[in-house]
Design an enzyme around this catalytic site. Sequence first.
Site, mmCIF file in Angstrom:
data_model
loop_
_atom_site.group_PDB
_atom_site.id
_atom_site.type_symbol
_atom_site.label_atom_id
_atom_site.label_comp_id
_atom_site.label_asym_id
_atom_site.label_seq_id
_atom_site.Cartn_x
_atom_site.Cartn_y
_atom_site.Cartn_z
ATOM 1 N N LYS A 96 0.863 -1.172 0.000
ATOM 2 C CA LYS A 96 0.000 0.000 0.000
ATOM 3 C C LYS A 96 0.904 1.227 0.000
ATOM 4 O O LYS A 96 1.665 1.459 0.939
ATOM 5 C CB LYS A 96 -0.901 0.020 1.235
ATOM 6 C CG LYS A 96 -1.708 1.312 1.377
ATOM 7 C CD LYS A 96 -2.429 1.368 2.704
ATOM 8 C CE LYS A 96 -2.965 2.763 2.971
ATOM 9 N NZ LYS A 96 -3.608 2.881 4.300
ATOM 10 N N GLY A 157 -8.244 8.403 10.195
ATOM 11 C CA GLY A 157 -8.561 8.338 11.617
ATOM 12 C C GLY A 157 -9.619 9.306 12.097
ATOM 13 O O GLY A 157 -9.916 9.363 13.295
ATOM 14 N N ALA A 183 -9.559 4.960 4.788
ATOM 15 C CA ALA A 183 -9.436 6.138 5.660
ATOM 16 C C ALA A 183 -10.774 6.847 5.863
ATOM 17 O O ALA A 183 -11.520 7.084 4.913
ATOM 18 C CB ALA A 183 -8.419 7.139 5.137
ATOM 19 N N GLY A 184 -11.054 7.163 7.121
ATOM 20 C CA GLY A 184 -12.209 7.977 7.474
ATOM 21 C C GLY A 184 -13.468 7.220 7.833
ATOM 22 O O GLY A 184 -14.429 7.816 8.324
ATOM 23 N N ASN A 205 -8.884 0.756 10.185
ATOM 24 C CA ASN A 205 -8.124 0.400 11.374
ATOM 25 C C ASN A 205 -8.732 1.063 12.610
ATOM 26 O O ASN A 205 -9.277 0.408 13.492
ATOM 27 C CB ASN A 205 -6.663 0.800 11.204
ATOM 28 C CG ASN A 205 -5.753 0.271 12.297
ATOM 29 O OD1 ASN A 205 -4.549 0.239 12.158
ATOM 30 N ND2 ASN A 205 -6.283 -0.187 13.424
ATOM 31 N N THR A 206 -8.674 2.399 12.652
ATOM 32 C CA THR A 206 -9.094 3.129 13.852
ATOM 33 C C THR A 206 -10.543 2.857 14.222
ATOM 34 O O THR A 206 -10.878 2.775 15.416
ATOM 35 C CB THR A 206 -8.889 4.640 13.650
ATOM 36 O OG1 THR A 206 -7.538 4.880 13.250
ATOM 37 C CG2 THR A 206 -9.164 5.405 14.918
#
Length: 254
Positions: A96, A157, A183-184, A205-206
């Site tokens: 990535k 995040g 993301a997001g 992830n987050t």
Amino acid sequence: MLKIGNYEFQSRLLLGTGKYADFETQQKAVEVSEAEILTFTVRRMNIFNEHQPNLLERLDLSKYSLLPNTAGAKTAKEAVRHSKLARASGLCDMVKVEVIGCSKTLLPDPVETLLATEELVKEGFTVLPYTSDDVVLARRLEEAGAHAIMPGASPIGSGQGILNPVNLRFIIEQANVPVIVDAGIGSPADAVYAMELGAEGILLNTAVSAAKDPVKMAEAMRLAVNAGRMGYEAGRIPKKLYASASSPMEGFVG
């Protein structure tokens, strides 16, 4: 099947391995997510020194495909170097590409991302570049040989969900490679929405690791991704201004 280059996967949920409170929580979250691709930051691991902390030590890596990412790179040169280090360790030839251009927003540098993608494709990597929701840049990355395009829904995040569904739809409509929203994403609703727009996968992830119950959230995200994909494939009904009776009026007894 989710097809990325020469790889095929049943799961359309890609999961990050960082920021969990402990290894046990990480392990349980990964298991219930049923993710087949796990991502980690090359710079956070000493991949050649077995005596250094190993963020993946509780995971049976034989069950997964690893997706090293180049987070922390600020130039194409750094991203290429990190990618080569990961491949030299024997982990995987998928990478990535993440080249950050703004330290405050963590938005990617479009020029350096494109340069890194071009170089890594030439080097024989399976390349998944993280990019903004720029429609033209997404096309240029595909033309450079990217095996998937990974536009952010919103800043990394942030948990804001999809801020620009129009651009995301444009990217999906023109792409000939998988579009994986990265993301997001903050909630299962965000994941469903992205998949209903036609995305072929979600990387997060987050949203899981920082949830009050990461394990339960990992399972929720798995279900959301699957439901969103099924809804997209089934084809939703068009929206109408006025009501439309579910039961036909003909044949009613007066």
